[in-house]
Design an enzyme around this catalytic site. Structure first.
Site, PDB file in Angstrom:
ATOM      1  N   GLU A  11       0.937  -1.747  -0.313  1.00  0.00           N
ATOM      2  CA  GLU A  11      -0.347   0.002  -0.166  1.00  0.00           C
ATOM      3  C   GLU A  11       0.610   1.582   0.178  1.00  0.00           C
ATOM      4  OE1 GLU A  11      -3.987  -1.831   2.989  1.00  0.00           O
ATOM      5  OE2 GLU A  11      -2.142  -1.033   3.434  1.00  0.00           O
ATOM      6  N   GLY A  77     -13.035  -4.386   2.310  1.00  0.00           N
ATOM      7  CA  GLY A  77     -14.181  -5.063   1.560  1.00  0.00           C
ATOM      8  C   GLY A  77     -15.648  -4.184   1.830  1.00  0.00           C
ATOM      9  N   ILE A 153     -13.548  -9.641   7.490  1.00  0.00           N
ATOM     10  CA  ILE A 153     -14.556  -9.913   6.970  1.00  0.00           C
ATOM     11  C   ILE A 153     -14.702 -10.570   5.818  1.00  0.00           C
ATOM     12  CG2 ILE A 153     -16.635  -8.905   7.564  1.00  0.00           C
ATOM     13  CD1 ILE A 153     -15.913  -8.292   9.635  1.00  0.00           C
ATOM     14  N   MET A 173      -9.400  -2.566   8.825  1.00  0.00           N
ATOM     15  CA  MET A 173      -8.360  -3.364  10.869  1.00  0.00           C
ATOM     16  C   MET A 173      -7.591  -2.576  10.729  1.00  0.00           C
ATOM     17  SD  MET A 173      -7.667  -7.177   9.325  1.00  0.00           S
ATOM     18  CE  MET A 173      -6.802  -8.072  11.032  1.00  0.00           C
ATOM     19  N   GLU A 174      -7.856  -0.768  10.632  1.00  0.00           N
ATOM     20  CA  GLU A 174      -6.882  -0.120  10.586  1.00  0.00           C
ATOM     21  C   GLU A 174      -7.706   1.212  10.881  1.00  0.00           C
ATOM     22  OE1 GLU A 174      -4.840  -3.645   9.099  1.00  0.00           O
ATOM     23  OE2 GLU A 174      -5.890  -2.099   7.775  1.00  0.00           O
ATOM     24  N   ASP A 197     -12.573  -6.591  -2.436  1.00  0.00           N
ATOM     25  CA  ASP A 197     -13.017  -7.931  -1.911  1.00  0.00           C
ATOM     26  C   ASP A 197     -14.199  -7.399  -1.497  1.00  0.00           C
ATOM     27  OD1 ASP A 197     -13.754  -8.098   0.687  1.00  0.00           O
ATOM     28  OD2 ASP A 197     -11.884  -8.027   0.646  1.00  0.00           O
TER      29      ASP A 197
END
Length: 229
Positions: A11, A77, A153, A173-174, A197
């Site tokens: 990233e 996601g 997820i 997640m962040e 996704d």
């Protein structure tokens, strides 16, 4: 100076490669690259995955580098019904999917905090949306809520829980940990997430397949934002 954080090497690596006059400073096991990007003074760092890494990284940016704004870039996601893989979510705000309801708090509320929904900077939101429409005309961008937790997820039950409880546009997640740290330090922030996704049963396979394409769009957006600041 502008702080740019990505959780994973993929990233931030292209952004670091594009920097000029860069110097590396290591702190808490993280490499902070200081230099110029699009003629702007920046510091770019890979935080590592998860909320703890992200919060620690953001605090270092505040304390050691005195950043005036923070951009969190990466993949996520998709939750919102119209979002397709490759599209981009620009944070309206961010919340963690914590649950302290046993103590009388609402889902998502952090006990004894003044707020649990951390609002992104309005000027950065406007700039990001306009820029994304210009530099990524082949995809759609959405301004909405980023929902964060230490969980990948990958099932419809959890996905719809996050949609119904939080009106989330994407899950990762962040981001909300960075948002909380930035809020406490009174630093303007924006979270940018390319959808890799759909946070369902196919998420793991979709993520591997579409991650590179998603990162291409998000890198183009970050560079476009810096170019227009």
């Amino acid at each position: 100076m502008i702080g740019i954080i990505g959780a994973m090497e993929e990233e931030v690596s292209q952004l670091i490669e594009a920097m000029e006059e860069k110097e590396k400073v290591t702190c808490a096991g993280m490499d902070f690259y200081c230099g110029k990007l699009k003629d702007k003074e920046v510091v770019i760092v890979q935080s590592g995955i998860g909320k703890v890494n992200m919060a620690l990284c953001t605090q270092i940016l505040a304390d050691r580098f005195d950043v005036k704004a923070v951009i969190n870039t990466g993949v996520a996601g998709g939750l919102y019904k119209d979002i397709e893989i490759g599209d981009i979510v620009i944070s309206k705000d961010a919340v963690q999917h914590v649950d302290a309801t046993v103590f009388g708090y609402k889902v998502g509320e952090i006990p004894r905090m003044d707020t649990s929904y951390f609002e992104a900077d309005k000027d950065l939101i406007e700039l990001a949306k306009k820029t994304c429409d210009e530099v990524n005309p082949d995809i759609h961008s959405y301004v909405g809520r980023v929902v964060s937790g230490d969980q990948f997820i990958s099932d419809n039950k959890k996905k719809h829980y996050l949609i119904n409880e939080f009106d989330g546009y994407c899950a990762e997640m962040e981001g909300a940990a960075m948002a909380q740290a930035a809020h406490l330090n009174q630093i303007p922030f924006i979270i940018l997430r390319a959808i890799s996704d759909k946070a369902d049963q196919e998420a793991a396979g979709s993520y591997e397949e579409f991650e590179k394409a998603a990162i291409k769009h998000i890198v183009r957006l970050v560079l476009g934002i810096l170019d227009r600041m």
